[in-house]
Design a protein around this motif. Structure first.
Motif, PDB file in Angstrom:
ATOM      1  N   GLY A  60       0.802  -1.215   0.000  1.00  0.00           N
ATOM      2  CA  GLY A  60       0.000   0.000   0.000  1.00  0.00           C
ATOM      3  C   GLY A  60       0.837   1.268   0.000  1.00  0.00           C
ATOM      4  O   GLY A  60       0.521   2.221  -0.714  1.00  0.00           O
ATOM      5  N   ASP A  61       1.896   1.303   0.800  1.00  0.00           N
ATOM      6  CA  ASP A  61       2.702   2.514   0.914  1.00  0.00           C
ATOM      7  C   ASP A  61       4.156   2.128   1.174  1.00  0.00           C
ATOM      8  O   ASP A  61       4.607   2.082   2.320  1.00  0.00           O
ATOM      9  CB  ASP A  61       2.180   3.385   2.052  1.00  0.00           C
ATOM     10  CG  ASP A  61       2.772   4.784   2.022  1.00  0.00           C
ATOM     11  OD1 ASP A  61       3.787   4.987   1.323  1.00  0.00           O
ATOM     12  OD2 ASP A  61       2.218   5.681   2.685  1.00  0.00           O
ATOM     13  N   PRO A  62       4.933   1.837   0.116  1.00  0.00           N
ATOM     14  CA  PRO A  62       6.316   1.399   0.297  1.00  0.00           C
ATOM     15  C   PRO A  62       7.236   2.457   0.871  1.00  0.00           C
ATOM     16  O   PRO A  62       8.311   2.130   1.365  1.00  0.00           O
ATOM     17  CB  PRO A  62       6.747   1.007  -1.122  1.00  0.00           C
ATOM     18  CG  PRO A  62       5.841   1.779  -2.026  1.00  0.00           C
ATOM     19  CD  PRO A  62       4.532   1.871  -1.298  1.00  0.00           C
ATOM     20  N   LEU A  63       6.831   3.730   0.807  1.00  0.00           N
ATOM     21  CA  LEU A  63       7.653   4.772   1.413  1.00  0.00           C
ATOM     22  C   LEU A  63       7.510   4.759   2.922  1.00  0.00           C
ATOM     23  O   LEU A  63       8.491   4.938   3.651  1.00  0.00           O
ATOM     24  CB  LEU A  63       7.261   6.151   0.855  1.00  0.00           C
ATOM     25  CG  LEU A  63       7.568   6.380  -0.626  1.00  0.00           C
ATOM     26  CD1 LEU A  63       7.114   7.772  -1.039  1.00  0.00           C
ATOM     27  CD2 LEU A  63       9.061   6.189  -0.905  1.00  0.00           C
ATOM     28  N   ALA A  64       6.298   4.518   3.407  1.00  0.00           N
ATOM     29  CA  ALA A  64       6.056   4.473   4.848  1.00  0.00           C
ATOM     30  C   ALA A  64       6.549   3.156   5.446  1.00  0.00           C
ATOM     31  O   ALA A  64       7.032   3.132   6.582  1.00  0.00           O
ATOM     32  CB  ALA A  64       4.569   4.666   5.150  1.00  0.00           C
ATOM     33  N   THR A  65       6.402   2.062   4.676  1.00  0.00           N
ATOM     34  CA  THR A  65       6.836   0.744   5.149  1.00  0.00           C
ATOM     35  C   THR A  65       7.694   0.103   4.063  1.00  0.00           C
ATOM     36  O   THR A  65       7.229  -0.731   3.290  1.00  0.00           O
ATOM     37  CB  THR A  65       5.628  -0.152   5.474  1.00  0.00           C
ATOM     38  OG1 THR A  65       4.714   0.560   6.314  1.00  0.00           O
ATOM     39  CG2 THR A  65       6.074  -1.431   6.175  1.00  0.00           C
ATOM     40  N   PRO A  66       8.963   0.493   3.970  1.00  0.00           N
ATOM     41  CA  PRO A  66       9.843  -0.077   2.935  1.00  0.00           C
ATOM     42  C   PRO A  66      10.156  -1.539   3.246  1.00  0.00           C
ATOM     43  O   PRO A  66       9.961  -1.998   4.377  1.00  0.00           O
ATOM     44  CB  PRO A  66      11.100   0.792   3.023  1.00  0.00           C
ATOM     45  CG  PRO A  66      11.107   1.307   4.427  1.00  0.00           C
ATOM     46  CD  PRO A  66       9.662   1.483   4.808  1.00  0.00           C
ATOM     47  N   GLN A 127      12.742 -21.252  -4.061  1.00  0.00           N
ATOM     48  CA  GLN A 127      13.850 -21.675  -3.221  1.00  0.00           C
ATOM     49  C   GLN A 127      15.042 -20.744  -3.379  1.00  0.00           C
ATOM     50  O   GLN A 127      15.258 -20.121  -4.411  1.00  0.00           O
ATOM     51  CB  GLN A 127      14.265 -23.100  -3.600  1.00  0.00           C
ATOM     52  CG  GLN A 127      14.754 -23.232  -5.025  1.00  0.00           C
ATOM     53  CD  GLN A 127      14.764 -24.665  -5.497  1.00  0.00           C
ATOM     54  OE1 GLN A 127      13.907 -25.456  -5.121  1.00  0.00           O
ATOM     55  NE2 GLN A 127      15.735 -25.004  -6.327  1.00  0.00           N
ATOM     56  N   ASN A 128      15.819 -20.663  -2.283  1.00  0.00           N
ATOM     57  CA  ASN A 128      17.069 -19.893  -2.272  1.00  0.00           C
ATOM     58  C   ASN A 128      16.872 -18.429  -2.665  1.00  0.00           C
ATOM     59  O   ASN A 128      17.643 -17.861  -3.427  1.00  0.00           O
ATOM     60  CB  ASN A 128      18.105 -20.538  -3.189  1.00  0.00           C
ATOM     61  CG  ASN A 128      18.460 -21.947  -2.740  1.00  0.00           C
ATOM     62  OD1 ASN A 128      18.189 -22.311  -1.603  1.00  0.00           O
ATOM     63  ND2 ASN A 128      19.041 -22.715  -3.619  1.00  0.00           N
ATOM     64  N   ILE A 129      15.833 -17.823  -2.122  1.00  0.00           N
ATOM     65  CA  ILE A 129      15.569 -16.407  -2.383  1.00  0.00           C
ATOM     66  C   ILE A 129      16.446 -15.537  -1.482  1.00  0.00           C
ATOM     67  O   ILE A 129      16.592 -15.812  -0.300  1.00  0.00           O
ATOM     68  CB  ILE A 129      14.082 -16.097  -2.132  1.00  0.00           C
ATOM     69  CG1 ILE A 129      13.216 -16.741  -3.199  1.00  0.00           C
ATOM     70  CG2 ILE A 129      13.835 -14.599  -2.117  1.00  0.00           C
ATOM     71  CD1 ILE A 129      13.537 -16.273  -4.595  1.00  0.00           C
ATOM     72  N   THR A 130      17.003 -14.472  -2.047  1.00  0.00           N
ATOM     73  CA  THR A 130      17.795 -13.540  -1.260  1.00  0.00           C
ATOM     74  C   THR A 130      16.966 -12.305  -0.924  1.00  0.00           C
ATOM     75  O   THR A 130      15.984 -11.994  -1.587  1.00  0.00           O
ATOM     76  CB  THR A 130      19.060 -13.112  -2.026  1.00  0.00           C
ATOM     77  OG1 THR A 130      18.670 -12.464  -3.239  1.00  0.00           O
ATOM     78  CG2 THR A 130      19.939 -14.317  -2.343  1.00  0.00           C
ATOM     79  N   GLN A 131      17.409 -11.591   0.088  1.00  0.00           N
ATOM     80  CA  GLN A 131      16.673 -10.409   0.540  1.00  0.00           C
ATOM     81  C   GLN A 131      16.566  -9.335  -0.541  1.00  0.00           C
ATOM     82  O   GLN A 131      15.487  -8.773  -0.742  1.00  0.00           O
ATOM     83  CB  GLN A 131      17.325  -9.860   1.816  1.00  0.00           C
ATOM     84  CG  GLN A 131      16.522  -8.759   2.503  1.00  0.00           C
ATOM     85  CD  GLN A 131      16.837  -7.379   1.971  1.00  0.00           C
ATOM     86  OE1 GLN A 131      17.890  -7.165   1.383  1.00  0.00           O
ATOM     87  NE2 GLN A 131      15.918  -6.445   2.177  1.00  0.00           N
ATOM     88  N   PRO A 132      17.637  -9.016  -1.280  1.00  0.00           N
ATOM     89  CA  PRO A 132      17.493  -7.998  -2.338  1.00  0.00           C
ATOM     90  C   PRO A 132      16.478  -8.389  -3.410  1.00  0.00           C
ATOM     91  O   PRO A 132      15.713  -7.542  -3.892  1.00  0.00           O
ATOM     92  CB  PRO A 132      18.910  -7.888  -2.921  1.00  0.00           C
ATOM     93  CG  PRO A 132      19.797  -8.332  -1.825  1.00  0.00           C
ATOM     94  CD  PRO A 132      19.049  -9.421  -1.123  1.00  0.00           C
ATOM     95  N   PHE A 133      16.450  -9.668  -3.792  1.00  0.00           N
ATOM     96  CA  PHE A 133      15.496 -10.131  -4.794  1.00  0.00           C
ATOM     97  C   PHE A 133      14.067  -9.944  -4.294  1.00  0.00           C
ATOM     98  O   PHE A 133      13.199  -9.443  -5.009  1.00  0.00           O
ATOM     99  CB  PHE A 133      15.744 -11.604  -5.108  1.00  0.00           C
ATOM    100  CG  PHE A 133      14.761 -12.202  -6.086  1.00  0.00           C
ATOM    101  CD1 PHE A 133      15.027 -12.216  -7.446  1.00  0.00           C
ATOM    102  CD2 PHE A 133      13.552 -12.752  -5.647  1.00  0.00           C
ATOM    103  CE1 PHE A 133      14.119 -12.766  -8.348  1.00  0.00           C
ATOM    104  CE2 PHE A 133      12.637 -13.292  -6.542  1.00  0.00           C
ATOM    105  CZ  PHE A 133      12.920 -13.300  -7.888  1.00  0.00           C
ATOM    106  N   ARG A 134      13.819 -10.340  -3.058  1.00  0.00           N
ATOM    107  CA  ARG A 134      12.472 -10.241  -2.490  1.00  0.00           C
ATOM    108  C   ARG A 134      12.068  -8.771  -2.318  1.00  0.00           C
ATOM    109  O   ARG A 134      10.928  -8.400  -2.595  1.00  0.00           O
ATOM    110  CB  ARG A 134      12.443 -10.968  -1.150  1.00  0.00           C
ATOM    111  CG  ARG A 134      11.131 -10.870  -0.398  1.00  0.00           C
ATOM    112  CD  ARG A 134      10.026 -11.597  -1.080  1.00  0.00           C
ATOM    113  NE  ARG A 134       8.868 -11.703  -0.189  1.00  0.00           N
ATOM    114  CZ  ARG A 134       7.705 -12.208  -0.546  1.00  0.00           C
ATOM    115  NH1 ARG A 134       7.528 -12.668  -1.759  1.00  0.00           N
ATOM    116  NH2 ARG A 134       6.707 -12.278   0.308  1.00  0.00           N
ATOM    117  N   ALA A 135      12.991  -7.941  -1.867  1.00  0.00           N
ATOM    118  CA  ALA A 135      12.690  -6.518  -1.696  1.00  0.00           C
ATOM    119  C   ALA A 135      12.320  -5.882  -3.023  1.00  0.00           C
ATOM    120  O   ALA A 135      11.360  -5.094  -3.107  1.00  0.00           O
ATOM    121  CB  ALA A 135      13.885  -5.801  -1.067  1.00  0.00           C
ATOM    122  N   ASP A 136      13.059  -6.225  -4.075  1.00  0.00           N
ATOM    123  CA  ASP A 136      12.765  -5.692  -5.403  1.00  0.00           C
ATOM    124  C   ASP A 136      11.389  -6.140  -5.877  1.00  0.00           C
ATOM    125  O   ASP A 136      10.637  -5.361  -6.473  1.00  0.00           O
ATOM    126  CB  ASP A 136      13.848  -6.149  -6.391  1.00  0.00           C
ATOM    127  CG  ASP A 136      13.635  -5.576  -7.791  1.00  0.00           C
ATOM    128  OD1 ASP A 136      13.708  -4.348  -7.939  1.00  0.00           O
ATOM    129  OD2 ASP A 136      13.393  -6.362  -8.726  1.00  0.00           O
TER     130      ASP A 136
END
Length: 201
Positions: A60-66, A127-136
Protein backbone atom coordinates in the motif's frame (compact mmCIF):
# COMPACT_ATOMS: atom_id res chain seq x y z
CA UNK A 1 29.14 -41.68 26.78
CA UNK A 2 32.32 -40.20 28.16
CA UNK A 3 32.21 -37.34 30.63
CA UNK A 4 33.90 -33.94 30.71
CA UNK A 5 35.20 -32.07 27.70
CA UNK A 6 35.30 -35.18 25.52
CA UNK A 7 31.53 -35.56 25.59
CA UNK A 8 30.11 -35.32 22.10
CA UNK A 9 27.84 -32.34 21.47
CA UNK A 10 24.25 -32.98 20.40
CA UNK A 11 23.35 -31.80 16.92
CA UNK A 12 20.18 -29.68 16.79
CA UNK A 13 18.76 -28.69 13.41
CA UNK A 14 15.94 -26.15 13.02
CA UNK A 15 14.26 -25.97 9.61
CA UNK A 16 12.15 -23.00 8.53
CA UNK A 17 12.76 -19.25 8.70
CA UNK A 18 9.27 -18.03 9.53
CA UNK A 19 7.98 -16.90 12.93
CA UNK A 20 8.19 -20.37 14.50
CA UNK A 21 11.64 -21.25 13.18
CA UNK A 22 13.23 -17.90 14.01
CA UNK A 23 11.75 -17.75 17.51
CA UNK A 24 12.91 -21.33 18.13
CA UNK A 25 16.50 -20.79 17.04
CA UNK A 26 16.74 -17.48 18.93
CA UNK A 27 15.44 -19.12 22.11
CA UNK A 28 17.90 -22.01 21.72
CA UNK A 29 20.78 -19.59 21.22
CA UNK A 30 19.88 -17.72 24.39
CA UNK A 31 20.10 -20.92 26.42
CA UNK A 32 23.77 -20.81 27.47
CA UNK A 33 23.68 -24.29 28.99
CA UNK A 34 22.28 -25.77 25.77
CA UNK A 35 24.89 -23.98 23.65
CA UNK A 36 27.63 -25.60 25.72
CA UNK A 37 26.27 -29.06 24.98
CA UNK A 38 24.79 -28.70 21.50
CA UNK A 39 25.65 -27.44 18.04
CA UNK A 40 22.74 -25.61 16.43
CA UNK A 41 22.15 -25.51 12.68
CA UNK A 42 19.46 -23.32 11.13
CA UNK A 43 18.14 -24.12 7.63
CA UNK A 44 16.01 -21.82 5.51
CA UNK A 45 15.37 -21.43 1.78
CA UNK A 46 15.94 -17.68 2.00
CA UNK A 47 18.62 -15.62 3.74
CA UNK A 48 16.23 -13.42 5.71
CA UNK A 49 13.21 -13.39 8.00
CA UNK A 50 10.14 -11.60 6.67
CA UNK A 51 7.25 -10.30 8.73
CA UNK A 52 4.63 -11.55 6.30
CA UNK A 53 1.82 -9.91 8.24
CA UNK A 54 3.32 -6.51 7.42
CA UNK A 55 4.09 -6.85 3.71
CA UNK A 56 0.64 -5.58 2.77
CA UNK A 57 1.63 -2.24 4.26
CA UNK A 58 4.54 -2.24 1.82
CA UNK A 59 2.15 -2.95 -1.04
CA UNK A 60 0.00 0.00 0.00
CA UNK A 61 2.70 2.51 0.91
CA UNK A 62 6.32 1.40 0.30
CA UNK A 63 7.65 4.77 1.41
CA UNK A 64 6.06 4.47 4.85
CA UNK A 65 6.84 0.74 5.15
CA UNK A 66 9.84 -0.08 2.94
CA UNK A 67 10.93 -3.71 2.48
CA UNK A 68 13.79 -3.34 4.97
CA UNK A 69 11.19 -2.54 7.63
CA UNK A 70 9.63 -5.99 7.27
CA UNK A 71 12.76 -8.02 6.50
CA UNK A 72 15.75 -8.96 8.65
CA UNK A 73 18.79 -10.86 7.42
CA UNK A 74 19.35 -14.07 9.39
CA UNK A 75 23.03 -13.14 9.69
CA UNK A 76 22.12 -10.00 11.64
CA UNK A 77 20.71 -11.82 14.68
CA UNK A 78 22.21 -15.34 14.68
CA UNK A 79 24.95 -15.57 17.30
CA UNK A 80 25.96 -19.22 17.61
CA UNK A 81 23.96 -21.22 15.08
CA UNK A 82 25.37 -22.25 11.74
CA UNK A 83 23.17 -21.12 8.88
CA UNK A 84 22.51 -23.15 5.74
CA UNK A 85 20.50 -21.61 2.93
CA UNK A 86 18.80 -24.25 0.85
CA UNK A 87 15.78 -26.45 0.25
CA UNK A 88 15.26 -29.60 2.31
CA UNK A 89 14.57 -32.42 -0.14
CA UNK A 90 14.85 -35.48 2.14
CA UNK A 91 14.17 -36.06 5.82
CA UNK A 92 15.30 -39.32 7.42
CA UNK A 93 15.53 -40.45 11.04
CA UNK A 94 19.18 -39.45 11.20
CA UNK A 95 19.84 -36.69 8.69
CA UNK A 96 18.55 -34.18 6.15
CA UNK A 97 19.47 -33.75 2.52
CA UNK A 98 19.50 -30.06 1.61
CA UNK A 99 19.77 -28.68 -1.92
CA UNK A 100 21.99 -25.62 -1.67
CA UNK A 101 22.39 -25.09 -5.42
CA UNK A 102 20.63 -26.40 -8.52
CA UNK A 103 22.76 -29.56 -8.68
CA UNK A 104 24.45 -29.50 -5.27
CA UNK A 105 23.12 -31.19 -2.12
CA UNK A 106 24.60 -31.62 1.34
CA UNK A 107 23.82 -33.99 4.20
CA UNK A 108 23.07 -32.60 7.65
CA UNK A 109 23.06 -35.22 10.43
CA UNK A 110 21.08 -34.45 13.55
CA UNK A 111 20.17 -35.75 16.99
CA UNK A 112 17.22 -33.39 17.39
CA UNK A 113 15.17 -31.96 14.53
CA UNK A 114 12.70 -29.08 14.75
CA UNK A 115 10.53 -28.69 11.66
CA UNK A 116 8.97 -25.22 11.36
CA UNK A 117 8.21 -25.26 7.67
CA UNK A 118 4.71 -23.81 7.94
CA UNK A 119 2.93 -23.33 4.63
CA UNK A 120 3.89 -21.75 1.34
CA UNK A 121 2.23 -19.04 -0.74
CA UNK A 122 2.74 -18.12 -4.41
CA UNK A 123 4.36 -14.82 -3.47
CA UNK A 124 7.76 -15.12 -5.15
CA UNK A 125 8.97 -17.51 -2.46
CA UNK A 126 10.96 -19.77 -4.71
CA UNK A 127 13.85 -21.68 -3.22
CA UNK A 128 17.07 -19.89 -2.27
CA UNK A 129 15.57 -16.41 -2.38
CA UNK A 130 17.80 -13.54 -1.26
CA UNK A 131 16.67 -10.41 0.54
CA UNK A 132 17.49 -8.00 -2.34
CA UNK A 133 15.50 -10.13 -4.79
CA UNK A 134 12.47 -10.24 -2.49
CA UNK A 135 12.69 -6.52 -1.70
CA UNK A 136 12.76 -5.69 -5.40
CA UNK A 137 9.72 -7.91 -5.97
CA UNK A 138 7.77 -6.16 -3.20
CA UNK A 139 8.56 -2.74 -4.67
CA UNK A 140 7.52 -3.84 -8.17
CA UNK A 141 4.21 -5.14 -6.86
CA UNK A 142 3.64 -1.89 -4.95
CA UNK A 143 4.26 0.04 -8.17
CA UNK A 144 1.83 -2.23 -10.06
CA UNK A 145 -0.84 -1.50 -7.45
CA UNK A 146 -0.16 2.24 -7.68
CA UNK A 147 -0.47 2.26 -11.48
CA UNK A 148 -3.50 -0.03 -11.74
CA UNK A 149 -6.82 1.65 -12.54
CA UNK A 150 -8.82 -1.25 -11.11
CA UNK A 151 -7.85 -4.01 -8.69
CA UNK A 152 -9.54 -7.31 -7.84
CA UNK A 153 -8.67 -9.12 -4.62
CA UNK A 154 -9.72 -12.77 -4.59
CA UNK A 155 -10.52 -14.10 -1.13
CA UNK A 156 -12.14 -12.41 1.84
CA UNK A 157 -10.17 -14.13 4.58
CA UNK A 158 -7.81 -12.27 6.91
CA UNK A 159 -5.16 -11.89 4.19
CA UNK A 160 -7.52 -10.59 1.53
CA UNK A 161 -9.27 -8.20 3.92
CA UNK A 162 -5.99 -6.78 5.22
CA UNK A 163 -4.62 -6.28 1.71
CA UNK A 164 -7.85 -4.60 0.63
CA UNK A 165 -7.83 -2.31 3.66
CA UNK A 166 -4.23 -1.22 3.03
CA UNK A 167 -4.91 -0.45 -0.62
CA UNK A 168 -8.07 1.52 0.18
CA UNK A 169 -6.35 3.52 2.91
CA UNK A 170 -3.61 4.58 0.47
CA UNK A 171 -5.77 4.92 -2.67
CA UNK A 172 -9.34 5.68 -1.53
CA UNK A 173 -10.52 6.61 -5.03
CA UNK A 174 -9.15 3.50 -6.76
CA UNK A 175 -11.73 1.02 -8.09
CA UNK A 176 -11.33 -2.17 -6.07
CA UNK A 177 -13.37 -5.37 -6.10
CA UNK A 178 -13.15 -7.92 -3.27
CA UNK A 179 -14.42 -11.35 -4.34
CA UNK A 180 -15.31 -13.95 -1.71
CA UNK A 181 -17.24 -17.22 -1.87
CA UNK A 182 -19.01 -16.75 1.47
CA UNK A 183 -21.67 -14.19 2.39
CA UNK A 184 -19.52 -12.96 5.27
CA UNK A 185 -15.89 -11.91 5.22
CA UNK A 186 -13.38 -13.72 7.47
CA UNK A 187 -16.09 -16.30 8.10
CA UNK A 188 -13.83 -18.45 10.28
CA UNK A 189 -13.68 -15.68 12.85
CA UNK A 190 -16.34 -15.46 15.58
CA UNK A 191 -19.69 -14.25 14.26
CA UNK A 192 -19.49 -10.98 16.19
CA UNK A 193 -16.20 -10.18 14.41
CA UNK A 194 -16.90 -11.23 10.83
CA UNK A 195 -19.36 -8.42 9.95
CA UNK A 196 -16.91 -5.68 11.00
CA UNK A 197 -14.88 -5.61 7.74
CA UNK A 198 -18.07 -4.75 5.84
CA UNK A 199 -18.44 -1.64 7.94
CA UNK A 200 -14.76 -0.64 7.85
CA UNK A 201 -14.24 -1.30 4.12
Amino acid sequence: MSSGGSRKKARVVVVGGGFAGVSTVVKLERDKRLCRHADICFVDSKDFFENTSAIFKTFGDPLATPPNAVQVLHSSYLQHADFVQGEVVTVSRTHLIVRVEASVTIMLPYDYLVLCTGCSYPLAKEQNITQPFRADWLLREAQNIKEASTIAVIGGGPTGVELTANIISKYPSKALLLVHQHPHLVERFPEKVSPSPHRSL
